[in-house]
Motif scaffolding. Sequence first.
Motif, PDB file in Angstrom:
ATOM      1  N   ALA A 172       0.821  -1.215   0.000  1.00  0.00           N
ATOM      2  CA  ALA A 172       0.000   0.000   0.000  1.00  0.00           C
ATOM      3  C   ALA A 172       0.851   1.260   0.000  1.00  0.00           C
ATOM      4  CB  ALA A 172      -0.939  -0.007   1.208  1.00  0.00           C
ATOM      5  N   LYS A 179       1.954   3.605  -3.266  1.00  0.00           N
ATOM      6  CA  LYS A 179       1.156   4.640  -3.915  1.00  0.00           C
ATOM      7  C   LYS A 179       1.925   5.955  -3.964  1.00  0.00           C
ATOM      8  CE  LYS A 179      -3.468   6.634  -4.096  1.00  0.00           C
ATOM      9  NZ  LYS A 179      -4.840   6.597  -3.549  1.00  0.00           N
ATOM     10  N   GLY A 180       2.010   6.529  -5.163  1.00  0.00           N
ATOM     11  CA  GLY A 180       2.712   7.788  -5.341  1.00  0.00           C
ATOM     12  C   GLY A 180       4.225   7.674  -5.394  1.00  0.00           C
ATOM     13  N   LEU A 218      -4.039  -1.540  -5.442  1.00  0.00           N
ATOM     14  CA  LEU A 218      -3.374  -0.495  -6.222  1.00  0.00           C
ATOM     15  C   LEU A 218      -3.295  -0.897  -7.684  1.00  0.00           C
ATOM     16  CD1 LEU A 218      -0.288   0.481  -4.007  1.00  0.00           C
ATOM     17  CD2 LEU A 218      -2.516   1.593  -4.110  1.00  0.00           C
ATOM     18  N   ASN A 219      -3.402   0.088  -8.561  1.00  0.00           N
ATOM     19  CA  ASN A 219      -3.197  -0.127  -9.985  1.00  0.00           C
ATOM     20  C   ASN A 219      -1.848   0.489 -10.343  1.00  0.00           C
ATOM     21  OD1 ASN A 219      -3.056   0.113 -12.806  1.00  0.00           O
ATOM     22  ND2 ASN A 219      -5.280   0.270 -12.997  1.00  0.00           N
ATOM     23  N   LYS A 257      -1.701   3.523 -12.619  1.00  0.00           N
ATOM     24  CA  LYS A 257      -2.353   4.758 -12.176  1.00  0.00           C
ATOM     25  C   LYS A 257      -1.847   5.253 -10.825  1.00  0.00           C
ATOM     26  CE  LYS A 257      -6.689   3.694 -14.596  1.00  0.00           C
ATOM     27  NZ  LYS A 257      -8.135   3.408 -14.430  1.00  0.00           N
ATOM     28  N   ASP A 258      -1.526   4.318  -9.950  1.00  0.00           N
ATOM     29  CA  ASP A 258      -1.223   4.708  -8.567  1.00  0.00           C
ATOM     30  C   ASP A 258       0.257   4.930  -8.283  1.00  0.00           C
ATOM     31  OD1 ASP A 258      -3.910   4.723  -7.718  1.00  0.00           O
ATOM     32  OD2 ASP A 258      -3.888   2.541  -7.514  1.00  0.00           O
ATOM     33  N   ARG A 306       3.739   6.809  -8.964  1.00  0.00           N
ATOM     34  CA  ARG A 306       4.112   8.087  -9.571  1.00  0.00           C
ATOM     35  C   ARG A 306       4.802   7.840 -10.909  1.00  0.00           C
ATOM     36  NH1 ARG A 306       7.805  11.951  -6.056  1.00  0.00           N
ATOM     37  NH2 ARG A 306       9.295  10.240  -6.401  1.00  0.00           N
TER      38      ARG A 306
END
Length: 288
Positions: free
Chosen positions: A132, A135-136, A162-163, A166-167, A169
């Motif tokens: 998790a 992300k980013g 999470l994708n 897309k998720d 960066r």
Amino acid sequence: MPVVNRRYLNQTLAAAVLALAGLSAQGQTPVFRVTAIPDESPTELSRKAAPLMRYLEAQLGMKVEFTPVTDYAAAVEAMVNKKVDLAWFGGLTFVQANARSGGKMLPLVQREEDTKFRSVFITSDPAIKSLADLKGKDVSFGSQSSTSGHVMPRSFVLQAGLNPDKDFRRLAYSGAHDATIAAVAAGKVQAGALNISVWEKFVAEKKVDTERVKVFFTTPPYFDYNWTVHADMPAAQREKIAKAFLSLSRDDAAGKEILDLQRATRFIPTQPANYKGIEAAAQNADLL
């Protein structure tokens, strides 16, 4: 009766004799060609292949040549088009080759370790402790066609909610497992996913600083690598190849060297059904 150009006839006969001689020579010294997906550096792949090729020569009674390829897709195409006789595939490349050939690929053997293979996610960022947390972040997979460096890690990221497209960066593809380690260690990305056996090899050989780069997630097990042949290969030859791998033993020096280089306890038989899970993951990732 038509007039025959004697010079042309002589040239034709000479060409035919040369062609037959070439075929005869080929028949006397057949070459068995082997390739492997380039999941590590070319130098490492050649080092791992050399003693195995010598062993196969002795077992098969013919010249064996290792034919390197530039990328995963080239390994698939070489086997589908019968440019090679035997290929070391990951689970995904086997599935891709099987689809491309209309179900004509036969996986013969796999390492015992490949029945419960795993991937690891590594990071040099202390703030990353779970999937998790990606992300980013900037994250690297290996080759897009890698089972343990992309497809299966991606599937577990998706399961975590999470994708990657897309998720993250930034999503990078290093091309190989050792390159993923290098990218994380150099700070080019904050995390990466790779084959657990390559990671363990780097740790054992002290090629990575485990005080800075750490594993923060290990995937559940899945089936992975295998040695594959084309289904058109005569059954007797398939059996001889399988027997050669299954006969490798740690009880003799040559067998131990090969098994150590292949990072294998031993080789065991395998079958296409073992790769249905990877086929489903590949379809979800639009890689088939």
